[in-house]
Design an enzyme around this catalytic site. Structure first.
Site, PDB file in Angstrom:
ATOM      1  CD1 TRP A 156      -0.996  -0.937  -3.090  1.00 52.45           C
ATOM      2  CD2 TRP A 156      -1.902   0.455  -4.579  1.00 52.45           C
ATOM      3  NE1 TRP A 156      -0.167   0.152  -3.212  1.00 52.45           N
ATOM      4  CE2 TRP A 156      -0.702   1.029  -4.120  1.00 52.45           C
ATOM      5  CE3 TRP A 156      -2.643   1.171  -5.518  1.00 52.45           C
ATOM      6  CZ2 TRP A 156      -0.216   2.259  -4.584  1.00 52.45           C
ATOM      7  CZ3 TRP A 156      -2.167   2.386  -5.974  1.00 52.45           C
ATOM      8  CH2 TRP A 156      -0.967   2.914  -5.513  1.00 52.45           C
ATOM      9  CG  ASP A 157       2.211  -4.092  -4.083  1.00 52.92           C
ATOM     10  OD1 ASP A 157       1.572  -3.362  -3.297  1.00 52.92           O
ATOM     11  OD2 ASP A 157       3.439  -3.982  -4.243  1.00 52.92           O
ATOM     12  NE  ARG A 202      -0.419   0.117   7.406  1.00 54.01           N
ATOM     13  CZ  ARG A 202       0.746  -0.026   8.058  1.00 54.01           C
ATOM     14  NH1 ARG A 202       0.806   0.119   9.376  1.00 54.01           N
ATOM     15  NH2 ARG A 202       1.837  -0.302   7.396  1.00 54.01           N
ATOM     16  CD  GLN A 204      -1.157  -1.608   0.166  1.00 53.97           C
ATOM     17  OE1 GLN A 204      -1.326  -2.593  -0.542  1.00 53.97           O
ATOM     18  NE2 GLN A 204       0.015  -1.006   0.275  1.00 53.97           N
ATOM     19  CD  GLU A 265       4.937  -1.058   8.993  1.00 52.31           C
ATOM     20  OE1 GLU A 265       4.440  -1.312  10.122  1.00 52.31           O
ATOM     21  OE2 GLU A 265       4.386  -0.284   8.176  1.00 52.31           O
ATOM     22  N   GLY A 296      -1.284   3.599   0.077  1.00 57.79           N
ATOM     23  CA  GLY A 296      -0.304   3.040  -0.857  1.00 57.79           C
ATOM     24  C   GLY A 296       0.759   4.076  -1.217  1.00 57.79           C
ATOM     25  CG  ASP A 298       3.661   3.742   2.232  1.00 56.83           C
ATOM     26  OD1 ASP A 298       3.413   3.527   1.040  1.00 56.83           O
ATOM     27  OD2 ASP A 298       4.023   2.852   3.003  1.00 56.83           O
ATOM     28  CD  GLU A 502      10.216  -0.060  -3.757  1.00 59.13           C
ATOM     29  OE1 GLU A 502       9.142  -0.413  -3.284  1.00 59.13           O
ATOM     30  OE2 GLU A 502      11.118   0.472  -3.081  1.00 59.13           O
ATOM     31  CD  GLU A 517       9.166   4.386   6.348  1.00 59.41           C
ATOM     32  OE1 GLU A 517       8.470   3.377   6.532  1.00 59.41           O
ATOM     33  OE2 GLU A 517       8.987   5.455   6.966  1.00 59.41           O
TER      34      GLU A 517
HETATM   35  O1  LIG Z   1       5.201  -2.862  -2.615  1.00 56.22           O
HETATM   36  C1  LIG Z   1       4.620  -2.992  -1.349  1.00 56.22           C
HETATM   37  C2  LIG Z   1       4.281  -1.651  -0.759  1.00 56.22           C
HETATM   38  O2  LIG Z   1       5.510  -0.969  -0.480  1.00 56.22           O
HETATM   39  C3  LIG Z   1       5.395   0.325   0.077  1.00 56.22           C
HETATM   40  O3  LIG Z   1       4.703   0.353   1.268  1.00 56.22           O
HETATM   41  C4  LIG Z   1       4.992  -0.641   2.204  1.00 56.22           C
HETATM   42  O4  LIG Z   1       6.082  -0.294   3.024  1.00 56.22           O
HETATM   43  C5  LIG Z   1       5.824   0.689   4.030  1.00 56.22           C
HETATM   44  C6  LIG Z   1       7.057   0.830   4.876  1.00 56.22           C
HETATM   45  O5  LIG Z   1       7.440  -0.387   5.420  1.00 56.22           O
HETATM   46  C7  LIG Z   1       4.629   0.313   4.889  1.00 56.22           C
HETATM   47  O6  LIG Z   1       4.376   1.283   5.864  1.00 56.22           O
HETATM   48  C8  LIG Z   1       3.425   0.175   3.968  1.00 56.22           C
HETATM   49  O7  LIG Z   1       2.293  -0.112   4.702  1.00 56.22           O
HETATM   50  C9  LIG Z   1       3.738  -0.934   3.008  1.00 56.22           C
HETATM   51  O8  LIG Z   1       2.644  -1.133   2.170  1.00 56.22           O
HETATM   52  C10 LIG Z   1       4.644   1.180  -0.924  1.00 56.22           C
HETATM   53  O9  LIG Z   1       4.581   2.521  -0.506  1.00 56.22           O
HETATM   54  C11 LIG Z   1       3.245   0.609  -1.157  1.00 56.22           C
HETATM   55  O10 LIG Z   1       2.568   1.391  -2.118  1.00 56.22           O
HETATM   56  C12 LIG Z   1       3.375  -0.816  -1.672  1.00 56.22           C
HETATM   57  O11 LIG Z   1       2.103  -1.386  -1.713  1.00 56.22           O
END
Ligand SMILES: OC[C@H]1O[C@H](O[C@H]2O[C@H](CO)[C@@H](O)[C@H](O)[C@H]2O)[C@H](O)[C@@H](O)[C@@H]1O
Length: 550
Positions: A156-157, A202, A204, A265, A296, A298, A502, A517
């Site tokens: 989604w970014d 999964r 987004q 991860e 998205g 998280d 971000e 986290e």
């Molecule tokens: O900007 C990229 C994404 O960053 C965050 O989520 C990401 O990191 C999480 C922890 O490693 C991971 O679980 C998640 O699946 C990743 O997408 C952010 O919360 C997202 O919105 C964003 O797309």
């Protein structure tokens, strides 16, 4: 009863098994994502066999030093999947810069345009030829990454990155990115969360169809749809077949990732958070955490369901799949509307009508289940307690942005609804902060909560309000864009070297966001995309400091 579910991906190195468990639980790295992004030096079978040998030699209890040596012998450092890429469609002086009146902002716009070069990546052929050695998912065309620990493409970014690239006139890069996502749909039947195999079960928020819509609107390249529309439909079908639920006789969508085990991860984080739980609760926790990642958001109080339905809890209360989210349903509704328009453009009236009917169906369901007449806004719905969740989340306005309201007879946006949404925003106090709109009003320490503001949410609010054409809404849209831009600009000037983040704290101008986290990341793809779009829309009147009397 504990269900038999697949691991996040089949790989016994990157997704499940004793090697992943032992290394991640040893906490060798500040960030758990580091390990799963490393390249293997040898075939996975050999690495797994050597690891079994190490376990045998150490009575299943290798020291940190044993593990450090094992990893250096069997893995290369993270981020070794790329080859240099110089985008051929990058222009020295794209036309949007000429419409920015303020000199400092014009210079900043130029620098952000330049940032696409250092956020651009092209995957090496070796990833295609020896995929078993990498966690990276091979895609054929170059792309823009978010930055920092996010070394791969994110789903989604990319919507906001594409928005910025189109303003930078990098149409060829956008076309390649769209083809990468279509390639993923072809291979996986959906678009994974990001370009790693551990994300493959999964997704987004579904933004591929909107990205294609943006591209066609910006370039007029309707031909692009030829031979590709079936893949856009395939992605839409993924959401229909795997992510819908029946509520009060209506079909609506939710995030729901049914795979077993911690997120690879963030393995130790998930494992430790669930250590006290029964086996069945733990499985449910893992599903809800991955569903939170799919959203998205998280993580956020938005997914906490406590007792009879309130949101004042912590991660142990996560229940993402029992929430019907306003934004996801607005996105699905928008996807159906755009698919209908795309089929109309290529002359397939039958399919155009079919998706138009789906759009009407979704719009009705959103109105029937999520609209709250008393508050004058859409609210997430709690499936456990069968009630709307009466909390402010910036996502509550998503149907306005997505064009999922009934138009007036003349085709405009119903101003009565717009004014109710405006009143809601004002009563919520969310518009009073100096640095933009907060994600929520809950201070949980999670990154998708107060006091963080996120670029996609600011953009949806600003564009949603601006597009109504209503003077009061347009004034608020500009005010929010100006506040967000000053927040980003101040943080950029104050950081050494200059950086885009971000997320930002909306209560203190010039401060990056925090919580969650992992450490706040720099780069940053969607942040740059949103600022470029604000410069594009309001470049004639944006300034770098609030006038003294506001
Ligand atoms: O900007 C990229 C994404 O960053 C965050 O989520 C990401 O990191 C999480 C922890 O490693 C991971 O679980 C998640 O699946 C990743 O997408 C952010 O919360 C997202 O919105 C964003 O797309």
């Amino acid at each position: 009863q504990v269900q038999s579910l697949p691991p996040p991906c089949p790989s016994p190195i990157y997704c499940h098994g004793p090697l992943l468990h032992t290394v991640q639980m040893a906490k060798l790295y500040h960030d758990s994502k580091t390990f799963v992004d490393k390249k293997l030096r040898f075939d996975p079978e050999l690495v797994a066999a050597n690891f079994t040998q190490l376990m045998n030699l150490t009575a299943n209890n290798p020291s940190q030093n044993d593990l450090v040596i094992f990893i250096s012998q069997h893995f290369e450092s993270e981020g070794s999947e790329f080859q240099p890429w110089d985008p051929s469609d990058w222009l020295d002086s794209p036309s949007f810069l000429q419409n920015i009146n303020n000199t400092q902002l014009r210079n900043w716009g130029q620098e952000l345009h330049g940032a696409w070069k250092f956020l651009g990546r092209q995957i090496k052929d070796d990833v295609k030829e020896r995929p078993e050695l990498y966690s990276m998912i091979y895609v054929p065309h170059p792309f823009i990454i978010p930055g920092g620990r996010f070394r791969e493409i994110y789903y989604w970014d990319s919507y906001w990155i594409v928005q910025g690239l189109l303003i930078s006139q990098m149409n060829q890069t956008v076309r390649g990115m769209l083809d990468n996502f279509l390639h993923m749909v072809d291979v996986y039947g959906m678009v994974p969360n990001g370009g790693r195999i551990y994300y493959q079960l999964r997704s987004q928020p579904p933004m591929l169809i909107p990205m294609v819509d943006r591209y066609i609107n910006a370039t007029g390249d309707v031909e692009f749809l030829n031979g590709r529309l079936h893949l856009l439909e395939k992605e839409f079908q993924f959401w229909m077949a795997n992510r819908t639920v029946s509520v009060k006789g209506h079909t609506l969508a939710r995030f729901n990732v049914e795979s077993d085990g911690p997120r690879p991860e963030s393995y130790i984080e998930d494992f430790q958070s669930s250590a006290h739980m029964s086996e069945i609760d733990r499985q449910d926790f893992y599903i809800n955490m991955k569903s939170g990642a799919e959203s998205g958001w998280d993580f956020s109080s938005r997914w906490f369901i406590v007792d009879e339905g309130h949101n004042e809890g912590n991660l142990s209360h996560i229940s993402t799949r029992n929430v019907v989210p306003v934004d996801l349903n607005a996105f699905v509704c928008m996807n159906a509307r755009m698919l209908s328009e795309m089929f109309r453009k290529v002359g397939d009236d039958r399919k155009a009508q079919m998706y138009h009917d789906k759009y009407i169906e979704w719009k009705r369901a959103i109105q029937a289940v999520l609209w709250n007449e008393e508050q004058g806004i859409w609210l997430d719905y709690d499936l456990t307690n069968n009630l709307q969740r009466p909390y402010f989340y910036a996502s509550n306005i998503a149907p306005l942005w997505a064009g999922c309201l009934d138009p007036t007879p003349s085709g405009g946006v119903d101003s009565a609804v717009v004014h109710r949404v405006m009143d809601y925003l004002e009563h919520s106090q969310s518009t009073k902060f100096a640095g933009g709109i907060p994600t929520s009003m809950q201070h949980t320490g999670q990154q998708w909560d107060f006091p963080n503001g996120w670029p996609p949410l600011q953009h949806m609010l600003v564009v949603g309000l601006e597009n109504t054409g209503d003077p009061r809404a347009k004034a608020l849209a500009f005010n929010l864009a100006q506040k967000w831009l000053i927040n980003n600009y101040d943080a950029y000037q104050q950081s050494m070297p200059n950086a885009m983040f971000e997320k930002y704290d909306v209560t203190v101008v010039g401060l990056p966001g925090g919580g969650g986290e992992y450490d706040v990341q720099l780069g940053f793809g969607w942040t740059n995309g949103v600022i470029l779009d604000f410069l594009h829309i309001y470049g004639d009147r944006l300034v770098t400091e609030q006038p003294k009397n506001t």
